[in-house]
Design an enzyme around this catalytic site. Structure first.
Site, mmCIF file in Angstrom:
data_model
loop_
_atom_site.group_PDB
_atom_site.id
_atom_site.type_symbol
_atom_site.label_atom_id
_atom_site.label_comp_id
_atom_site.label_asym_id
_atom_site.label_seq_id
_atom_site.Cartn_x
_atom_site.Cartn_y
_atom_site.Cartn_z
ATOM 1 N N TYR A 21 48.177 49.078 44.227
ATOM 2 C CA TYR A 21 47.164 48.118 44.195
ATOM 3 C C TYR A 21 47.917 46.689 44.232
ATOM 4 O O TYR A 21 47.391 45.929 44.894
ATOM 5 C CB TYR A 21 46.494 48.237 42.651
ATOM 6 C CG TYR A 21 45.848 46.976 42.223
ATOM 7 C CD1 TYR A 21 44.712 46.595 42.639
ATOM 8 C CD2 TYR A 21 46.329 46.158 41.089
ATOM 9 C CE1 TYR A 21 44.037 45.242 42.327
ATOM 10 C CE2 TYR A 21 45.672 45.143 40.799
ATOM 11 C CZ TYR A 21 44.585 44.731 41.392
ATOM 12 O OH TYR A 21 43.839 43.569 40.862
ATOM 13 N N GLU B 137 49.504 40.406 38.903
ATOM 14 C CA GLU B 137 50.581 41.632 39.290
ATOM 15 C C GLU B 137 51.232 41.502 40.418
ATOM 16 O O GLU B 137 52.398 42.276 40.506
ATOM 17 C CB GLU B 137 49.653 42.793 39.444
ATOM 18 C CG GLU B 137 48.949 43.152 38.076
ATOM 19 C CD GLU B 137 48.346 44.559 38.024
ATOM 20 O OE1 GLU B 137 48.859 45.274 38.558
ATOM 21 O OE2 GLU B 137 47.560 44.829 36.934
ATOM 22 N N THR C 190 45.809 38.326 41.769
ATOM 23 C CA THR C 190 46.130 38.894 40.294
ATOM 24 C C THR C 190 47.596 38.270 40.178
ATOM 25 O O THR C 190 48.585 38.319 41.102
ATOM 26 C CB THR C 190 46.058 40.190 40.432
ATOM 27 O OG1 THR C 190 46.575 40.990 39.170
ATOM 28 C CG2 THR C 190 46.650 41.013 41.458
HETATM 29 P P1 NAD Z 1 35.959 45.532 39.665
HETATM 30 O O1 NAD Z 1 36.382 46.689 40.102
HETATM 31 O O2 NAD Z 1 34.940 45.704 38.395
HETATM 32 O O3 NAD Z 1 34.814 45.020 40.790
HETATM 33 C C1 NAD Z 1 35.018 44.996 42.043
HETATM 34 C C2 NAD Z 1 33.756 44.896 42.920
HETATM 35 O O4 NAD Z 1 34.139 44.858 44.334
HETATM 36 C C3 NAD Z 1 32.741 46.076 42.847
HETATM 37 O O5 NAD Z 1 31.426 45.500 42.555
HETATM 38 C C4 NAD Z 1 32.666 46.909 43.991
HETATM 39 O O6 NAD Z 1 31.622 47.510 44.419
HETATM 40 C C5 NAD Z 1 33.245 45.745 44.914
HETATM 41 N N1 NAD Z 1 33.802 46.316 46.174
HETATM 42 C C6 NAD Z 1 34.604 47.179 46.132
HETATM 43 N N2 NAD Z 1 35.080 47.384 47.631
HETATM 44 C C7 NAD Z 1 34.187 46.656 48.239
HETATM 45 C C8 NAD Z 1 34.192 46.838 49.934
HETATM 46 N N3 NAD Z 1 34.853 47.437 50.426
HETATM 47 N N4 NAD Z 1 32.983 45.871 50.214
HETATM 48 C C9 NAD Z 1 32.225 45.208 49.316
HETATM 49 N N5 NAD Z 1 32.501 45.125 47.846
HETATM 50 C C10 NAD Z 1 33.333 46.113 47.378
HETATM 51 O O7 NAD Z 1 36.964 44.555 39.631
HETATM 52 P P2 NAD Z 1 37.135 43.127 38.681
HETATM 53 O O8 NAD Z 1 37.944 43.523 37.625
HETATM 54 O O9 NAD Z 1 35.938 42.675 38.329
HETATM 55 O O10 NAD Z 1 38.270 42.284 39.587
HETATM 56 C C11 NAD Z 1 37.761 41.469 40.700
HETATM 57 C C12 NAD Z 1 38.831 40.615 41.577
HETATM 58 O O11 NAD Z 1 39.563 40.135 40.691
HETATM 59 C C13 NAD Z 1 39.648 41.805 42.263
HETATM 60 O O12 NAD Z 1 40.007 41.220 43.311
HETATM 61 C C14 NAD Z 1 40.691 41.910 41.380
HETATM 62 O O13 NAD Z 1 41.962 42.145 41.878
HETATM 63 C C15 NAD Z 1 40.998 40.529 40.588
HETATM 64 N N6 NAD Z 1 41.458 40.555 39.073
HETATM 65 C C16 NAD Z 1 41.086 41.484 38.385
HETATM 66 C C17 NAD Z 1 41.578 41.107 37.017
HETATM 67 C C18 NAD Z 1 41.214 41.941 35.887
HETATM 68 O O14 NAD Z 1 41.675 41.939 34.576
HETATM 69 N N7 NAD Z 1 40.177 42.878 35.845
HETATM 70 C C19 NAD Z 1 42.702 40.347 36.891
HETATM 71 C C20 NAD Z 1 43.045 39.432 38.025
HETATM 72 C C21 NAD Z 1 42.334 39.438 39.175
HETATM 73 O O1 DAU Z 2 46.957 41.511 35.335
HETATM 74 C C1 DAU Z 2 45.895 41.665 36.057
HETATM 75 C C2 DAU Z 2 45.370 43.083 36.480
HETATM 76 O O2 DAU Z 2 44.954 43.446 35.028
HETATM 77 C C3 DAU Z 2 44.554 43.216 37.571
HETATM 78 O O3 DAU Z 2 44.835 42.550 38.801
HETATM 79 C C4 DAU Z 2 43.808 44.564 37.669
HETATM 80 O O4 DAU Z 2 42.641 44.679 38.531
HETATM 81 C C5 DAU Z 2 43.141 44.842 36.097
HETATM 82 O O5 DAU Z 2 42.841 46.390 36.410
HETATM 83 C C6 DAU Z 2 44.446 44.862 35.106
HETATM 84 O O6 DAU Z 2 45.502 45.741 35.341
HETATM 85 P P1 DAU Z 2 46.227 46.602 34.228
HETATM 86 O O7 DAU Z 2 46.831 47.764 34.799
HETATM 87 O O8 DAU Z 2 46.894 45.454 33.248
HETATM 88 O O9 DAU Z 2 44.873 46.985 33.586
HETATM 89 P P2 DAU Z 2 44.388 48.276 32.788
HETATM 90 O O10 DAU Z 2 43.215 48.125 31.870
HETATM 91 O O11 DAU Z 2 44.202 49.511 33.483
HETATM 92 O O12 DAU Z 2 45.579 48.682 31.640
HETATM 93 C C7 DAU Z 2 46.107 47.724 30.729
HETATM 94 C C8 DAU Z 2 47.395 48.023 30.086
HETATM 95 O O13 DAU Z 2 46.938 49.286 29.325
HETATM 96 C C9 DAU Z 2 48.212 48.769 30.792
HETATM 97 O O14 DAU Z 2 49.621 48.657 30.244
HETATM 98 C C10 DAU Z 2 48.119 50.188 30.946
HETATM 99 C C11 DAU Z 2 47.487 50.465 29.637
HETATM 100 N N1 DAU Z 2 46.689 51.517 29.465
HETATM 101 C C12 DAU Z 2 45.379 51.667 30.420
HETATM 102 C C13 DAU Z 2 44.752 52.593 30.073
HETATM 103 C C14 DAU Z 2 43.495 52.348 31.211
HETATM 104 C C15 DAU Z 2 46.701 52.628 28.476
HETATM 105 O O15 DAU Z 2 47.625 52.599 27.527
HETATM 106 N N2 DAU Z 2 45.785 53.576 28.372
HETATM 107 C C16 DAU Z 2 44.822 53.787 29.136
HETATM 108 O O16 DAU Z 2 44.136 54.605 29.197
#
Ligand code: NAD
Ligand code: DAU
Length: 337
Positions: free
Chosen positions: A151, A125, A123
């Site tokens: 995280y 982050e 990520t």
């Molecule tokens: P998510 O929370 O939607 O999904 C995570 C999945 O991992 C779930 O299916 C959960 O059951 C599984 N999981 C959790 N713990 C586990 C364990 N111990 N063993 C096996 N499976 C397990 O997450 P996401 O948003 O799809 O993110 C996926 C990956 O991408 C993560 O590594 C996250 O850090 C990274 N990422 C997410 C974003 C974003 O914007 N969502 C951006 C950049 C990177």
């Molecule tokens: O940048 C990549 C990351 O993006 C991933 O690594 C993480 O897994 C993913 O969850 C996401 O993290 P953020 O913290 O940026 O995402 P989130 O959707 O939780 O929040 C986005 C922005 O919105 C953040 O500035 C917090 C704000 N927010 C979030 C929630 C849930 C609000 O203002 N209100 C809310 O209720």
């Protein structure tokens, strides 16, 4: 080619499985997922007859080794993680276990049984945040790791371990660090799906602080395509940033969702800020563009419309979640704010 996709029942992992099935129908796909609160097998229901599903914990060495022995993977893409920043602030330990120990268990299995590529889904982050008054600054792959939340610290630790396994054991690894994703099947605890679900129910839209924090939004399919390119053409031992120069303030996203759904902005409620809240993320994607030719294909204006339509057309998917365990989490997190 056999590909293990860990975390394939979550948001990005499931979209990646759909992407592979569409673009590489010859691959054998094994989804390894613990099905935590964030994993949803129903997401994969339409493809379960085309993949192997293994319910397992990436921290469970015996189970991981059994799956390696049985499936003999060529490639492993690790999406499995605890991924929600707010939950990590509430309870860091689970994040350290899954995101750090889990990653090392997977890599140990790769070392023991052999692998052509271990890809870690990272990520942006891990780079910390950028100030709002320096729009000229972006995260490159050389930006020092400088994390803010439990995280992001756990994800940075995992990245460091991945590079250590490459240097120490010669494990053929790659890492991608992507910006915020949005699209179908995102769990409604994250900003965009949470605001869509609340707006549809005429509930308050809880914006943290003043809503001025900036995120660099990317449509999930563009992320999947980038990972696929890294697997095919990316260099071993390298980090690739993924982002599409689409910076938006949270408040503007929430207003846009109100507009698209015909809901009043009076639903917006400013609530107590997230502790340690990062101000701005912004990726410099020049490396993946120049080396691998990747460019995002979905413009935000189109992607957000597609996403809202998906949540409207698939209410049963997220309403089931909203009425389940997530309900008590929501009460806990937002009652205090
Ligand atoms: P998510 O929370 O939607 O999904 C995570 C999945 O991992 C779930 O299916 C959960 O059951 C599984 N999981 C959790 N713990 C586990 C364990 N111990 N063993 C096996 N499976 C397990 O997450 P996401 O948003 O799809 O993110 C996926 C990956 O991408 C993560 O590594 C996250 O850090 C990274 N990422 C997410 C974003 C974003 O914007 N969502 C951006 C950049 C990177
Ligand atoms: O940048 C990549 C990351 O993006 C991933 O690594 C993480 O897994 C993913 O969850 C996401 O993290 P953020 O913290 O940026 O995402 P989130 O959707 O939780 O929040 C986005 C922005 O919105 C953040 O500035 C917090 C704000 N927010 C979030 C929630 C849930 C609000 O203002 N209100 C809310 O209720």
């Amino acid at each position: 080619m056999t590909v293990i996709v860990t975390g394939g029942a979550g948001f990005i992992g499931s979209n990646f499985i759909f992407y592979l099935l569409k673009n590489h129908p010859d691959h054998k796909i094994v989804c390894l997922d613990k099905l935590t609160y964030a994993g949803n097998l129903s997401t994969l229901s339409s493809v379960l007859d085309r993949i192997v599903f293994e319910k397992a914990d990436i921290c469970d060495r015996k189970e991981v080794e059994r799956i390696f022995e049985e499936q003999k993977p060529d490639v492993l893409v690790n999406f499995a993680a605890e991924s929600h920043v707010d939950r990590s602030i509430e309870d860091p330990e689970l994040f350290l276990k899954t995101n750090i120990i889990g990653t090392s268990v997977l890599m140990d299995a790769c070392r023991k049984y052999g692998i052509k590529r271990f890809h870690q889904v990272g990520t942006d982050e891990v780079y910390g945040d950028l100030p709002l008054d320096r729009p000229d600054l972006f995260f490159t792959e050389e930006t020092p790791l400088h994390t803010s939340s439990p995280y992001s610290s756990s994800k940075a630790a995992a990245d460091l371990l991945v590079m250590a396994y490459h240097r120490t054991y010669g494990l053929p690894v790659s890492i991608s660090r992507c910006s915020n994703n949005y699209g179908p099947y995102q769990f409604p605890e994250k900003l965009i799906p949470l605001m869509i679900a609340n707006a549809l129910a005429d509930k308050a839209l809880p914006v943290y602080g003043e809503g001025l924090n900036v995120r660099d939004w990317l449509y999930v399919e563009d992320h999947c395509k980038a990972i696929d390119l890294i697997l095919q053409k990316g260099r071993v031992g390298e980090v690739y940033n993924i982002g599409g120069h689409n910076e938006m303030r949270n408040i503007d996203i929430v207003k846009l969702i109100c507009k698209e759904l015909g809901k009043p902005e009076s639903l917006i409620t400013f609530v107590k800020d997230r502790q340690g809240h990062d101000m701005r993320y912004a990726i410099d994607p020049r490396k993946i563009h120049s080396e691998l030719g990747w460019l995002p294909e979905t413009r935000f204006e189109d992607g957000i419309k597609k996403t809202i339509k998906w949540y409207l057309d698939n209410k049963e998917w997220w309403q089931e979640i909203v009425s389940g365990e997530y309900q008590s989490y929501y009460e806990r997190m937002y009652a205090k704010r």
